[in-house]
Design a protein around this motif. Structure first.
Motif, short mmCIF file in Angstrom:
data_model
loop_
_atom_site.label_atom_id
_atom_site.label_comp_id
_atom_site.label_asym_id
_atom_site.label_seq_id
_atom_site.Cartn_x
_atom_site.Cartn_y
_atom_site.Cartn_z
N ASP A 167 -16.38 -39.73 79.80
CA ASP A 167 -15.11 -39.26 80.37
C ASP A 167 -15.26 -38.06 81.30
OD1 ASP A 167 -13.85 -41.25 79.07
OD2 ASP A 167 -13.22 -40.03 77.36
N ASP A 168 -15.98 -37.05 80.85
CA ASP A 168 -16.11 -35.85 81.67
C ASP A 168 -17.42 -35.82 82.46
OD1 ASP A 168 -13.77 -35.05 80.40
OD2 ASP A 168 -14.91 -34.19 78.74
N LYS B 59 -13.03 -39.29 85.03
CA LYS B 59 -11.62 -38.90 85.06
C LYS B 59 -11.34 -37.94 86.21
CE LYS B 59 -10.09 -39.05 80.24
NZ LYS B 59 -10.19 -38.25 79.01
N THR C 275 -23.16 -43.55 72.41
CA THR C 275 -22.71 -43.92 73.76
C THR C 275 -23.90 -44.50 74.48
OG1 THR C 275 -21.21 -42.03 73.80
CG2 THR C 275 -21.70 -43.09 75.89
#
Lengths: 341, 341
Positions: free
Chosen positions: A273-274, A337, A291
DNA sequence: CTCCTTTTTGCAAACGTTCTCTTGACAGTG
DNA sequence: CACTGTCAAGAGAACGTTTGCAAAAAGGAG
């Protein structure tokens, strides 16, 4: 001094006697190089089989002057990439009738020399070097001594070498990040004294250049190839004190990538996400992390086959063979994002 | 047929000639077993050094009937534990003047036999088996053929073996979890056909029993030793559909633990807050995960030394040597938030 | 200086193969 | 049937060491 043989050792002489032929005939009958021949020979082979005859490799090598053995020199086998490389070399060697013998050399050039001598003392027909340094003296020494050899996973530009195209690998990784929309991309490469490290960085730069992204020099970090090196680099890049931080990182090695993951975790930064992350080597572990890690896969099997070929058939061009890597995208490199430049 | 020697190979005969002594004197002067002797011998050694003489190991082994070489059989080197084990064996062997030669056997008993033959064909003085199955035929065959050998990391109860005390290891891991206050403890062990798997489970049971915790049989899972086996087991234990779930898991192997981590992550379960986790083997990776993994460390160096000893000095009791493991607590096993049960 | 013991030396025979050379067998040809 | 060519088989010499044995040299004691 009596040899403590369990009397069970059956020699060629025994086979010859048991089949009623001479030593030389027996030897020829069991020679694997020329295909089976005449009636009597078949008989010898049968007898040999029954008696459980096994050729004494020393006597054979002594006489023949070749051992059908290749020596492989790696810094350490606990490095998964090295272990995988050796497994492939072993396979490729065996498919050509050779046996691969490994010795670990650590990082010290002195020890490396010693390990090479150990292998040469065992009369290997050739040496495969998977040790990494660019400034290594060993290839030169081997050339001078006319020892058949090949470098693997790196090249010094002179000795026969089989490796992945690290420049392309670096390019693919960063190009992938760019295609995902990233512009703030950091690269953590391996040590500058390795050809893989410099080439992967070069590839990364090319991808950035093509995209019109001017690389920030402080985001191009040359680290070691260990997990903690990755962690340190990750901390430098991601710590909260940084005014801006990269939205994507290309790690020149899966270990480094793992270290970066740990650093990200430590700084509360979520992947993907980041932060998008791409590693290199596609270690079996990569795919199975919580992940799963995107990574550049290197065709170790091709590299191994090339290396063996270069030694077994010396003189066949090209002397430096690069195999193309491929990118395996996984969860760690999703769309960011907060992308943007 | 002319041998393609670069004319550079200097033999014992050359040394003898150059130093003006007979072949036998030269041979004796260079024999490492008896310490230096008289004047002339020293001279021979000097000449040998100058000429760059290297003893031909084949001729030597052929005559002596021993090779000072040990064969090591492992299923695969890409398994970090096996690679580490081999590195230690290599070290221990070399410190005793032996060379360790490895062959990988995969999981197929057939291939294992083949790999063993490959090594024996190279006249190794002994064989070290790091392959795991309890029902393996190979040790029996080696005993019958009177081949010096030792098992490593497991035992069949008969052949000489060097291993960690897996029962104690299992006990330590679960005892640690109990001491932290956990009562809902699951155990994911290795395959039941491995001595390590069953012993670690037994140790875990003992710890549970001591604490008066009746183990839930559905929480004692026998899996494979791979990451995905751990993941599957983790899913079974942790999936949201479970009425109650364990607050702590002992994984009989770091791979399994990694799989469990992935499963926990997938189910939104935080380690160590919602789940304590202990692994086994203390793989270098364990300490460097985003959440460092508590693990049971196995003294591979001791095990290696024992194995070599058992082969080099056969007949010294005990034939089965267990080394004590230790627990390395890390972040993955903290105090649980929701302990009790 | 002699005699005895210990050490060092050289010769030659292994170790188990492979391979060159020579001889023998066999088949085909005229 | 003699001749030639092909192919298989045996004898024996390597390959580079180590080592048992006997002989020579060195060292020590009287």
């Amino acid at each position: 001094m009596e040899r403590a043989v369990p009397a069970g050792i059956v020699t060629l002489k025994d086979v010859a006697a048991a089949s009623g032929v001479s030593l030389s005939t027996a030897s020829r009958a069991l020679d694997e190089r020329m295909v089976s021949r005449s009636a009597a020979a078949a008989h010898v082979r049968k007898i040999a089989e029954e008696l459980g005859y096994r050729r004494n490799s020393f006597a054979s090598s002594l006489r023949r002057g070749e051992t059908r053995t290749l020596g492989v020199l790696v810094p350490r086998l606990s490095d998964t990439v090295m272990a995988l490389m050796f497994e492939e070399l072993e396979r490729a060697a065996s498919s050509r009738g050779y046996f691969a013998m490994v010795a670990t050399s650590g990082d010290d050039p002195e020890d490396e020399r010693g390990a090479a001598e150990t292998l040469l003392d065992r009369n290997v027909d050739g040496l495969i070097l998977a040790t990494a340094r660019l400034d290594d003296e060993l290839p030169r020494l081997l050339r001078e001594r006319r020892v058949a050899h090949a470098l693997v996973l790196r090249t010094d530009g002179i000795s026969p070498s089989a490796l992945g195209d690290d420049e392309v690998g670096g390019y693919l990784a960063v190009r992938h990040l760019i295609d995902l929309g990233h512009r703030n991309i950091a690269v953590v490469t391996g040590p500058t004294f390795t050809s893989s490290g410099t080439a992967r960085l070069a590839g990364a730069r090319r991808a950035l250049g093509e995209a019109g992204v001017a690389p920030r020099e402080e985001w191009l970090i040359a680290a070691g190839y260990g997990i903690e090196d990755g962690y340190t680099a990750g901390e430098t890049l991601l710590a909260g004190t940084q005014p801006t931080r990269p939205t994507a990182i290309f790690a020149a090695n899966d270990n480094i990538a793992m270290g970066v993951m740990a650093a990200a975790h430590h700084n509360g930064i979520a992947i993907p996400d980041d932060l998008a992350l791409v590693g290199y080597n596609d270690t079996p572990l990569s795919a199975r992390l919580p992940t799963p890690l995107s990574s550049v896969r290197v065709p170790l099997d091709q590299i191994a086959a090339n290396a063996i070929e270069l030694i077994v058939n010396p003189g066949t061009e090209p002397f430096i063979r690069r195999s193309l890597p491929t990118l395996i995208p996984r969860q760690s490199s999703g769309k960011p994002k907060h992308a943007g430049g």
